[in-house]
Design a protein around this motif. Sequence first.
Motif, PDB file in Angstrom:
ATOM      1  N   ASP A  43       0.838  -1.195   0.000  1.00 22.34           N
ATOM      2  CA  ASP A  43       0.000   0.000   0.000  1.00 22.34           C
ATOM      3  C   ASP A  43       0.877   1.252   0.000  1.00 22.34           C
ATOM      4  OD1 ASP A  43      -2.127   1.706   0.112  1.00 22.34           O
ATOM      5  OD2 ASP A  43      -2.493   1.443   2.259  1.00 22.34           O
ATOM      6  N   ILE A  44       1.455   1.506  -1.172  1.00 24.41           N
ATOM      7  CA  ILE A  44       2.315   2.683  -1.365  1.00 24.41           C
ATOM      8  C   ILE A  44       1.684   3.549  -2.443  1.00 24.41           C
ATOM      9  CG2 ILE A  44       4.597   3.504  -2.055  1.00 24.41           C
ATOM     10  CD1 ILE A  44       5.730   0.793  -1.160  1.00 24.41           C
ATOM     11  N   PRO A  45       1.272   4.766  -2.131  1.00 26.97           N
ATOM     12  CA  PRO A  45       0.663   5.638  -3.142  1.00 26.97           C
ATOM     13  C   PRO A  45       1.554   5.778  -4.371  1.00 26.97           C
ATOM     14  CG  PRO A  45       0.424   6.601  -0.954  1.00 26.97           C
ATOM     15  CD  PRO A  45       1.334   5.417  -0.794  1.00 26.97           C
ATOM     16  N   GLY A  46       0.930   5.673  -5.542  1.00 24.77           N
ATOM     17  CA  GLY A  46       1.655   5.831  -6.793  1.00 24.77           C
ATOM     18  C   GLY A  46       2.188   4.535  -7.371  1.00 24.77           C
ATOM     19  N   LEU A  47       2.152   3.458  -6.595  1.00 25.72           N
ATOM     20  CA  LEU A  47       2.711   2.186  -7.069  1.00 25.72           C
ATOM     21  C   LEU A  47       1.764   1.497  -8.044  1.00 25.72           C
ATOM     22  CD1 LEU A  47       5.400   0.698  -6.371  1.00 25.72           C
ATOM     23  CD2 LEU A  47       4.049  -0.751  -4.852  1.00 25.72           C
ATOM     24  N   ALA A  48       0.507   1.358  -7.653  1.00 24.21           N
ATOM     25  CA  ALA A  48      -0.456   0.633  -8.483  1.00 24.21           C
ATOM     26  C   ALA A  48      -0.659   1.302  -9.840  1.00 24.21           C
ATOM     27  CB  ALA A  48      -1.785   0.512  -7.745  1.00 24.21           C
ATOM     28  N   GLU A  49      -0.614   2.634  -9.872  1.00 22.37           N
ATOM     29  CA  GLU A  49      -0.836   3.350 -11.122  1.00 22.37           C
ATOM     30  C   GLU A  49       0.244   3.036 -12.167  1.00 22.37           C
ATOM     31  OE1 GLU A  49      -2.420   6.056  -7.822  1.00 22.37           O
ATOM     32  OE2 GLU A  49      -0.900   4.501  -8.109  1.00 22.37           O
ATOM     33  N   ARG A  50       1.392   2.587 -11.717  1.00 21.98           N
ATOM     34  CA  ARG A  50       2.505   2.307 -12.621  1.00 21.98           C
ATOM     35  C   ARG A  50       2.740   0.809 -12.817  1.00 21.98           C
ATOM     36  NH1 ARG A  50       2.935   6.855  -9.871  1.00 21.98           N
ATOM     37  NH2 ARG A  50       3.734   8.712 -10.939  1.00 21.98           N
ATOM     38  N   TRP A  51       1.826   0.007 -12.281  1.00 18.91           N
ATOM     39  CA  TRP A  51       1.945  -1.448 -12.366  1.00 18.91           C
ATOM     40  C   TRP A  51       1.922  -1.897 -13.831  1.00 18.91           C
ATOM     41  CZ3 TRP A  51       3.564  -5.483  -9.994  1.00 18.91           C
ATOM     42  CH2 TRP A  51       3.059  -6.759 -10.252  1.00 18.91           C
ATOM     43  N   VAL A  93       5.440   6.921  -4.581  1.00 16.58           N
ATOM     44  CA  VAL A  93       6.146   6.900  -5.858  1.00 16.58           C
ATOM     45  C   VAL A  93       5.564   8.008  -6.714  1.00 16.58           C
ATOM     46  CG1 VAL A  93       6.712   5.568  -7.913  1.00 16.58           C
ATOM     47  CG2 VAL A  93       6.525   4.416  -5.696  1.00 16.58           C
ATOM     48  N   SER A  94       6.424   8.915  -7.156  1.00 16.12           N
ATOM     49  CA  SER A  94       5.974  10.082  -7.913  1.00 16.12           C
ATOM     50  C   SER A  94       6.432   9.995  -9.355  1.00 16.12           C
ATOM     51  CB  SER A  94       6.510  11.369  -7.271  1.00 16.12           C
ATOM     52  OG  SER A  94       6.159  11.444  -5.905  1.00 16.12           O
ATOM     53  N   ASP A  95       5.983  10.958 -10.178  1.00 14.27           N
ATOM     54  CA  ASP A  95       6.384  11.010 -11.578  1.00 14.27           C
ATOM     55  C   ASP A  95       7.896  11.087 -11.684  1.00 14.27           C
ATOM     56  OD1 ASP A  95       3.760  10.952 -12.353  1.00 14.27           O
ATOM     57  OD2 ASP A  95       3.577  13.124 -12.611  1.00 14.27           O
ATOM     58  N   LEU A 132       9.568   8.410 -11.601  1.00 15.55           N
ATOM     59  CA  LEU A 132       9.968   7.291 -10.750  1.00 15.55           C
ATOM     60  C   LEU A 132      10.872   7.768  -9.611  1.00 15.55           C
ATOM     61  CD1 LEU A 132      10.460   4.027 -12.812  1.00 15.55           C
ATOM     62  CD2 LEU A 132       8.508   4.837 -11.512  1.00 15.55           C
ATOM     63  N   THR A 133      10.356   8.746  -8.895  1.00 15.29           N
ATOM     64  CA  THR A 133      11.002   9.222  -7.677  1.00 15.29           C
ATOM     65  C   THR A 133      10.292   8.603  -6.484  1.00 15.29           C
ATOM     66  OG1 THR A 133      11.664  11.315  -8.675  1.00 15.29           O
ATOM     67  CG2 THR A 133      11.562  11.232  -6.274  1.00 15.29           C
ATOM     68  N   LEU A 134      11.050   7.939  -5.622  1.00 13.70           N
ATOM     69  CA  LEU A 134      10.501   7.305  -4.432  1.00 13.70           C
ATOM     70  C   LEU A 134      10.779   8.189  -3.222  1.00 13.70           C
ATOM     71  CD1 LEU A 134      11.398   4.979  -6.539  1.00 13.70           C
ATOM     72  CD2 LEU A 134      11.070   3.443  -4.605  1.00 13.70           C
ATOM     73  N   ASP A 135       9.734   8.620  -2.559  1.00 12.13           N
ATOM     74  CA  ASP A 135       9.884   9.381  -1.321  1.00 12.13           C
ATOM     75  C   ASP A 135      10.039   8.410  -0.163  1.00 12.13           C
ATOM     76  OD1 ASP A 135       9.490  11.759  -2.740  1.00 12.13           O
ATOM     77  OD2 ASP A 135       7.315  11.640  -2.485  1.00 12.13           O
ATOM     78  N   LEU A 136      10.956   8.724   0.747  1.00 12.17           N
ATOM     79  CA  LEU A 136      11.248   7.854   1.886  1.00 12.17           C
ATOM     80  C   LEU A 136      10.810   8.515   3.183  1.00 12.17           C
ATOM     81  CD1 LEU A 136      14.840   6.759   0.805  1.00 12.17           C
ATOM     82  CD2 LEU A 136      12.660   5.656   0.238  1.00 12.17           C
ATOM     83  N   ASP A 137      10.567   7.673   4.210  1.00 13.44           N
ATOM     84  CA  ASP A 137      10.061   8.227   5.467  1.00 13.44           C
ATOM     85  C   ASP A 137      11.123   8.942   6.291  1.00 13.44           C
ATOM     86  OD1 ASP A 137      11.518   6.106   6.456  1.00 13.44           O
ATOM     87  OD2 ASP A 137       9.834   5.136   7.467  1.00 13.44           O
ATOM     88  N   ASP A 138      12.376   8.898   5.853  1.00 13.53           N
ATOM     89  CA  ASP A 138      13.417   9.664   6.548  1.00 13.53           C
ATOM     90  C   ASP A 138      13.684  11.003   5.872  1.00 13.53           C
ATOM     91  OD1 ASP A 138      14.742   8.943   4.247  1.00 13.53           O
ATOM     92  OD2 ASP A 138      16.421   7.930   5.253  1.00 13.53           O
ATOM     93  N   GLY A 139      12.826  11.344   4.886  1.00 10.58           N
ATOM     94  CA  GLY A 139      12.972  12.598   4.174  1.00 10.58           C
ATOM     95  C   GLY A 139      13.783  12.510   2.898  1.00 10.58           C
ATOM     96  N   GLY A 140      14.425  11.390   2.661  1.00 14.00           N
ATOM     97  CA  GLY A 140      15.230  11.213   1.463  1.00 14.00           C
ATOM     98  C   GLY A 140      14.395  10.780   0.269  1.00 14.00           C
ATOM     99  N   THR A 141      15.031  10.679  -0.881  1.00 12.91           N
ATOM    100  CA  THR A 141      14.372  10.218  -2.103  1.00 12.91           C
ATOM    101  C   THR A 141      15.307   9.289  -2.869  1.00 12.91           C
ATOM    102  OG1 THR A 141      15.178  12.111  -3.403  1.00 12.91           O
ATOM    103  CG2 THR A 141      12.993  12.322  -2.357  1.00 12.91           C
TER     104      THR A 141
END
Length: 219
Positions: free
Chosen positions: A39-47, A118-120, A122-131
């Motif tokens: 359940d990660i937003p943006g993942l299913a849309e790019r499946w 997961v954003s346009d 293919l940038t993955l946002d992380l919970d520590d603030g990184g990408t």
Amino acid sequence: MAAARRDPDGTFEIRLGDDRVLRARSVLVATGLTDELPDIPGLAERWASEVHHCPHCHGYEVRGRAVVVIGSAHLAALMRRHSPSVTFCPHGTEVGPAERHRLTAYGVRVVDARVTRVSDGLTLDLDDGGTLTCDAIFVQSRPVPHDAVLNALGARRDPGSGLVDVDRQGATDVPGLWAAGNVVNPRAQVVAAAGAGGTAAIAMSSWLLERELAGGAAR
């Protein structure tokens, strides 16, 4: 499918969602499965376009490109065969020291932060603030068989796998009921699933013939 039952005479009755009723002396269930994603937003849309789960199907397509693998150390190691740039995000899965050492020694980068989006691009946002940015994502999906018909008809399940149990010809323990493909074997790719369907169909034909012969001899 809305409902299914097996009558005392052995005939199957299956009621469809549009209220049509099908009746048959034997049934082959080949309804496949659904790959449930984390359940990660943006993942299913790019499946199936930028997000995949099978390195044997899609690994060669992204060879040499930057890959992020979510949730499976084994999958990350397999993808390292195709790319020198593989980043593994455990995303809550356990990775012991020995396994971590093997992965890093094999050239897999391990990032422990959880993926939040997961954003346009293919940038993955992380919970520590990184990408993280990559060219393809591979993810550990959870296969969910579409086995409602088998369940309604009382087919036995394998206690170990939880899947409906079939013999080598696809027969369940319910007389006249067969199953083939991903509904009983999540690992089966297209060729194997189609072959299992053909094997089951031949067995069903022989099963029906035996009953026709027995019925004719009894008259």
